[in-house]
Design an enzyme around this catalytic site. Structure first.
Site, mmCIF file in Angstrom:
data_model
loop_
_atom_site.group_PDB
_atom_site.id
_atom_site.type_symbol
_atom_site.label_atom_id
_atom_site.label_comp_id
_atom_site.label_asym_id
_atom_site.label_seq_id
_atom_site.Cartn_x
_atom_site.Cartn_y
_atom_site.Cartn_z
ATOM 1 N N THR A 210 0.832 -1.209 0.000
ATOM 2 C CA THR A 210 0.000 0.000 0.000
ATOM 3 C C THR A 210 0.861 1.252 0.000
ATOM 4 O OG1 THR A 210 -1.663 -1.250 1.247
ATOM 5 C CG2 THR A 210 -1.914 1.130 1.167
ATOM 6 N N GLU A 426 16.345 -21.867 29.868
ATOM 7 C CA GLU A 426 16.914 -20.979 28.856
ATOM 8 C C GLU A 426 18.418 -21.176 28.734
ATOM 9 O OE1 GLU A 426 15.002 -19.448 26.907
ATOM 10 O OE2 GLU A 426 13.180 -19.832 28.050
#
Length: 787
Positions: A210, A426
């Site tokens: 766009t 982690e």
């Protein structure tokens, strides 16, 4: 329906309602009477409290004027009541017995009231008939439903130019040609080129489709109409086709112009006889759009630009040449594109010196232009929230985390045990990835909760990649299983925190087996085919086009890949358990660690060898001869500078050389026209000189210098001769391309005829310039794309 029509309709309805209410209000002669029950009226009659009475026989109502009001009548001296059918005679006798003045009224009814009762429904039917007739009349549909909702951009609106678009240089170059054709059509018409009738921009969301259309609108200098694909289809039948006709009628009246249809997949999906049938309203709209784009009607000077995220579901008739002549992919920007996008969006913002936009571009692989714009905007908002004056590097880093994982969950309170499990989880991801040879290095690991995650480890590739090897995908599996392996190794039981890791690992392993053919047992075969209905806008699932035995083998291969990755992660964490404990402690203390800190912790960690258990080529033995080296690799070995890239495609250089040769030939032919007259103009020896000037008169074979009355035969002034070409000479560029002798190609509709190019006595812009001196990517047929 626009605002003016709505106001008119509401005003008309209000006037009609007011007139009707006024008529019935002022024609009612019972105003002033208090309505009471029949028993109350009879008690007033029996109590000799009635002064006069009126019996309305038609309405079966009794009006009483009392001598004095009382509590039963709420103090009113005028009351009215209803009486049963056939009771009028008894009422008359009762009133007469009390010596009351009695009046009997038999209303005949007004003529206007009778007319309203019978005429009003008829008028309503006629109005509905007229409205539906207008609805079938195309653009004049009832209440303006058939009018196009396209908006024409005005000159006062803020304009976007190609300078505001970055990261999609190829798309800008293609669209710049459309803009250049509209503003300078002569260069293209001289070559017989026709402007593309339609341009389709397709790509993932947020890549700038766009924005490109807005840039074309800001630079084209012609009327620009914009509409969404969903604005065509409404609840009324025929609205979509009517709006398409009205849109193109407006465009033809303002040609040359551009129409931009955003999200064209809302109306351009593939037709079929499944859901919706052949008379589906969306299909009627699509059929009308196909006819308007390339049908029997004239579509001169109207260019259609459309954008979609799903080109795979568009109708093939919509994508063919003649409708969408040019289909431009708009993909995610590469490293250079991300740098350009960040520069564009950081322009005008106070950026601190420590903000490394180039490093940020390297760490945002896979982000679209919209994501990068959001990162810069989030950093500005965070700085304003803290009353800062400049956007710093940490603010940009926090903005990246917010865009990827969401805002930080500050209010979440977790126990020390859960925080410890998260740190080891982690840390297991980070250590497993650091020890694998074919994976991107870990940039950052954190145990801060964001969105739906309790922490994450970020592996940032050092360069953009379009291909992934089997070793890299296996390393991704080891990286994904590192968290689960750490939970089992340290706490001796798994947790639910690895759910997303297991999902990711399963997806990678299954795609390796069923899509990429990386299993030696199942071979290079694609298993499973997507099937669905284009009306739904997405596939309905994957159809199993293989046997149950093959399905079992697929499950076994997927399980084997995941188990091998799980075992490899376990061995890495077991070997470097002390390093894992150190990493978990640092995470519990600092919550976030970056690459410099990780390099210090992992100083003793060595890269593991590749897993070779899957290197089976089915009896085919790979060659021991290594691949050749690229020019860049050879330059590094020799200590030479990096080789320059190819300046431009071969066809551009060929066009430039041919254009220069044609211009040189044309200049030589012009110089011969001023030479001394030689032999006759009609002899065989004079034909050579005439050919240098281009086709003028044919050679009839007369002797040199021979003249006679009526000789040579004269041809009409506009007679066309085929051009002759010397064996070693290219034709002068550009040559006319008439469709038949005597007629030159007509100019493009709505444009004035073009002057000759180059003008007589002038040279082309690049004439006399050798190909090596031409600007990179610029040639006479390829203007530079600004922005």
């Amino acid at each position: 329906m626009n605002r003016k029509n709505v106001i008119r309709m509401v005003t008309a309805i209000a006037v009609v309602v007011l007139l009707g209410w006024s008529f019935f209000y002022f024609s009612d002669d019972t105003r002033g009477y208090k309505f009471v029950d029949t028993s109350v009226a009879m008690s007033q009659i029996n109590g000799h409290n009635v002064k006069s009475a009126q019996i309305d026989d038609r309405e079966q109502q009794l009006r009483l004027t009392l001598k004095k009001g009382n509590n039963d009548t709420d103090g009113s001296d005028k009351v009215i009541t209803k009486y049963p059918t056939g009771y009028a005679v008894d009422l008359f006798n009762a009133l007469s017995a009390k010596n009351t003045k009695v009046t009997t009224a038999v209303n005949e009814g007004s003529i206007l009231g009778e007319l309203l009762v019978y005429v009003l429904p008829l008028l309503l039917l006629v109005g509905l008939f007229v409205m539906f007739s207008r609805m079938q009349g195309g653009a004049r549909m009832g209440f303006g439903f058939g009018k196009s909702r396209a908006k024409q951009l005005s000159k006062d609106m803020p304009k976007t130019t190609f300078a505001d678009v970055a990261g999609v240089d190829e798309a800008v170059e293609e669209l710049y040609e459309i803009k250049d054709f509209l503003q300078n059509p002569c260069r293209y018409q001289t070559l017989g080129a026709k402007i593309p009738k339609g341009v389709l921009l397709y790509g993932p969301p947020g890549t700038g489709k766009t924005l490109l259309a807005r840039a074309v609108a800001g630079e084209a200098g012609v009327p620009f109409f914009t509409i969404s694909g969903s604005d065509f289809v409404e609840m009324f039948v025929g609205v979509g086709a009517s709006r398409v006709r009205d849109l193109f009628d407006q465009a033809k009246q303002n040609s040359p112009c551009i129409i931009f249809v955003d999200e064209i997949d809302a109306v351009g999906r593939q037709r079929g006889t499944g859901l919706g049938g052949g008379h589906d309203e969306r299909e009627q709209t699509l059929n009308q759009l196909l006819v308007e784009m390339d049908g029997f009607g004239d579509r001169a000077g109207v260019i259609l630009i459309a954008a979609t995220n799903r080109p795979d579901i568009l109708d093939p008739a919509l994508l063919r040449p003649g409708r969408f002549d040019r289909q431009i992919p708009v993909s995610n920007p590469d490293l250079a594109g991300r740098r350009a996008v960040l520069r564009v969006h950081s322009k005008g913002k106070p950026i601190a010196d420590d903000a490394d936009l180039d490093g940020l571009a390297k760490r945002t692989v896979g982000m679209t232009g919209a994501d990068l714009a959001n990162v810069v905007n989030e950093a500005a908002l965070l700085t304003a929230r803290e009353n800062g004056l400049v956007i710093t590097g940490p603010a940009l880093e926090e903005a990246v985390d917010r865009v990827i994982g969401g805002p930080r969950r500050k209010g979440r309170i977790i126990s020390e045990q859960e925080k410890k499990i998260t740190a080891y989880h982690e840390g297991g991801h980070t250590l497993a990835a650091w020890a694998m040879p074919d994976i991107e290095p870990i940039y950052k690991v954190t145990i801060l909760a964001r969105g739906r995650t309790g922490g994450h480890a970020v592996a940032v590739p050092e360069e953009d990649k379009g291909l992934r090897t089997r070793s890299e995908m296996i390393a991704q599996l080891v990286f994904a299983m590192g968290g689960r392996a750490a939970e089992e190794l340290v706490f001796r039981e798994p947790t639910t925190g690895a759910v997303s890791d297991i999902e990711k690992a399963t997806k990678i392993a299954r795609s390796m087996v069923t899509e990429f053919g990386m299993s030696s047992k199942l071979g290079a075969v694609r298993y499973g085919s997507e099937h669905g209905d284009p009306f739904l806008g997405r596939t309905m699932g994957t159809q199993a086009d293989y046997s149950h035995e093959v399905a079992r083998d697929i499950d076994d291969e997927v399980r084997k890949l995941i188990e091998a990755a799980h075992t490899e992660a376990w061995e890495i964490l077991t070997e470097y358990r002390d390093v894992l404990d150190t990493l978990a402690g640092e995470l519990l203390e600092k919550e976030t660690l970056h690459r410099p800190e990780l390099e210090g912790i992992f100083a003793s960690v060595e890269k593991r060898p590749r897993l070779t258990m899957f290197d089976d080529f089915g009896g085919r033995i790979p060659s021991d001869k290594p691949p050749i080296k690229t020019p860049g690799e050879l330059a590094i070995e020799r200590g030479e500078p990096w080789p320059q890239p190819v300046p431009e495609p071969a066809f551009k250089a060929a066009i430039a050389r041919a254009s220069q040769a044609a211009e040189a030939s044309h200049q030589a032919a012009q110089s011969d026209t001023d030479g001394p007259p030689g032999q006759g103009a009609n002899g065989s020896h004079a034909g050579d000189r005439q050919r240098q000037h281009g086709p003028t008169q044919p050679d009839y074979g007369a002797p040199p210098g021979w003249h006679a009355p009526g000789w040579p035969p004269q041809q009409p002034p506009d007679y066309w001769y085929p051009p002759e070409q010397q064996p070693s000479q290219s034709p002068y560029w550009p040559q006319p391309a008439p469709s038949y002798p005597g007629q030159a190609p007509p100019p493009y509709p709505s444009y004035p005829p073009c002057p000759s190019y180059p003008p007589p006595g002038q040279s082309a812009p690049d004439a006399g310039k050798p190909p090596a001196q031409l600007d990179e990517g610029v040639s006479p047929s390829n203007p530079p794309a600004h922005g």
